[in-house]
Design a protein around this motif. Sequence first.
Motif, short mmCIF file in Angstrom:
data_model
loop_
_atom_site.label_atom_id
_atom_site.label_comp_id
_atom_site.label_asym_id
_atom_site.label_seq_id
_atom_site.Cartn_x
_atom_site.Cartn_y
_atom_site.Cartn_z
N LEU A 90 42.05 35.04 39.22
CA LEU A 90 43.07 35.96 39.35
C LEU A 90 43.00 38.07 39.36
CD1 LEU A 90 45.44 36.78 41.92
CD2 LEU A 90 46.51 36.31 38.80
N PHE A 91 42.71 37.62 38.18
CA PHE A 91 41.66 38.57 37.08
C PHE A 91 41.09 39.63 37.10
CE2 PHE A 91 39.76 41.78 34.05
CZ PHE A 91 40.84 42.50 34.49
N ALA A 92 39.98 38.51 37.59
CA ALA A 92 39.07 38.26 38.63
C ALA A 92 38.67 39.29 39.90
CB ALA A 92 37.57 37.40 38.26
N VAL A 93 39.10 38.83 40.41
CA VAL A 93 39.35 39.37 41.65
C VAL A 93 39.83 40.39 41.71
CG1 VAL A 93 40.98 38.57 43.92
CG2 VAL A 93 39.94 36.88 42.83
N MET A 94 40.92 40.43 41.12
CA MET A 94 41.56 42.36 41.35
C MET A 94 40.52 42.82 40.26
SD MET A 94 45.17 41.84 40.22
CE MET A 94 46.53 40.70 40.76
N GLU A 95 39.38 42.72 39.37
CA GLU A 95 38.50 43.48 38.59
C GLU A 95 37.76 43.80 39.57
OE1 GLU A 95 36.97 44.32 34.60
OE2 GLU A 95 37.13 42.27 35.09
N GLU A 96 36.96 43.28 39.75
CA GLU A 96 35.57 43.35 41.71
C GLU A 96 36.07 43.56 42.08
OE1 GLU A 96 32.84 39.98 40.69
OE2 GLU A 96 33.07 39.78 38.47
N GLY A 97 36.94 43.65 42.64
CA GLY A 97 37.55 43.52 44.20
C GLY A 97 37.79 45.55 43.70
N MET A 98 38.10 46.07 42.26
CA MET A 98 38.75 47.29 42.34
C MET A 98 37.09 47.89 42.07
SD MET A 98 41.56 49.26 43.10
CE MET A 98 41.04 50.26 42.67
N GLN A 99 36.22 47.09 41.17
CA GLN A 99 34.49 48.07 40.81
C GLN A 99 34.29 48.41 42.20
OE1 GLN A 99 33.91 44.98 37.98
NE2 GLN A 99 34.62 46.39 36.39
N SER A 100 34.04 47.08 43.35
CA SER A 100 33.14 47.10 44.27
C SER A 100 33.88 48.51 44.85
CB SER A 100 33.32 46.26 44.98
OG SER A 100 32.71 46.55 46.61
N ALA A 101 35.56 48.84 45.21
CA ALA A 101 36.15 49.78 46.62
C ALA A 101 35.22 50.95 45.33
CB ALA A 101 37.36 49.56 45.58
N LEU A 102 35.64 50.91 44.29
CA LEU A 102 35.78 52.68 43.56
C LEU A 102 33.79 52.80 43.82
CD1 LEU A 102 36.09 54.63 41.90
CD2 LEU A 102 35.67 52.91 39.42
#
Length: 243
Positions: A90-102
Amino acid sequence: MPASRPLPAPPPASADNGATGRPEAPKRRGRPARSSDSGASTRRSELIAIAARNFRAKGFDATTTRDIASESGMQSGSPFYHFKSKGDLLFAVMEEGMQSALEGQQQALAALAQPASAEQRVHTLALHHLRVLLAPGNDFIAVMLYEQRALSDDERQRINALKHRYEEAWAQALQELATQGRLRAPASLVRLMFFGALHGTLTWYDPDQALSLPDLAAQFSAVFVDPEGAGAPAASRAARKRN
């Protein structure tokens, strides 16, 4: 004394060490071959995408690692080769999603002709965020909106730090517009309302409708930003004082 017996010649480099009785050379330690790294990275990314889709559709609590493994064609315990637990996934979903968005946000702003006005930057930021929200396979924001409660305190702080970096560009552009007297509310409030309105598209936007994402971004901007040269209404003047 008799002459010393000459030593046997070493086997050629291509010889099979096992056939000569010589011990096999020790295997090289360290990182696996690059192709193995690439395969593991690809599999990890697939698991994150599948998990995000399941977390969004069924919720974190109702999704099992068996669901994720089954959809990915793996054995039920195989995801734990890449992640320690469902919570780590779950954390990886959010972290990698936010990094990609940034990263995507930075690229979108860099592509603007410089110097770009605050209004141009806000439109670009809104359009990029709509694409992050609505592009096929981008499930992480919906997951992040509803499942942050399942993170540990440390994980939540790390996600919030990424969100803060993502929102910095918004804060700067909106502050410039507030200084120009062109916002209909204080910059900090406009930012919150802007994100709330954009996130609402997750529930109602139809990709088959006539309104394109660039047009939709322009409509959102028009709600919060006065046209240039329109003058500063009372709300904007108050916003400028408070900001």
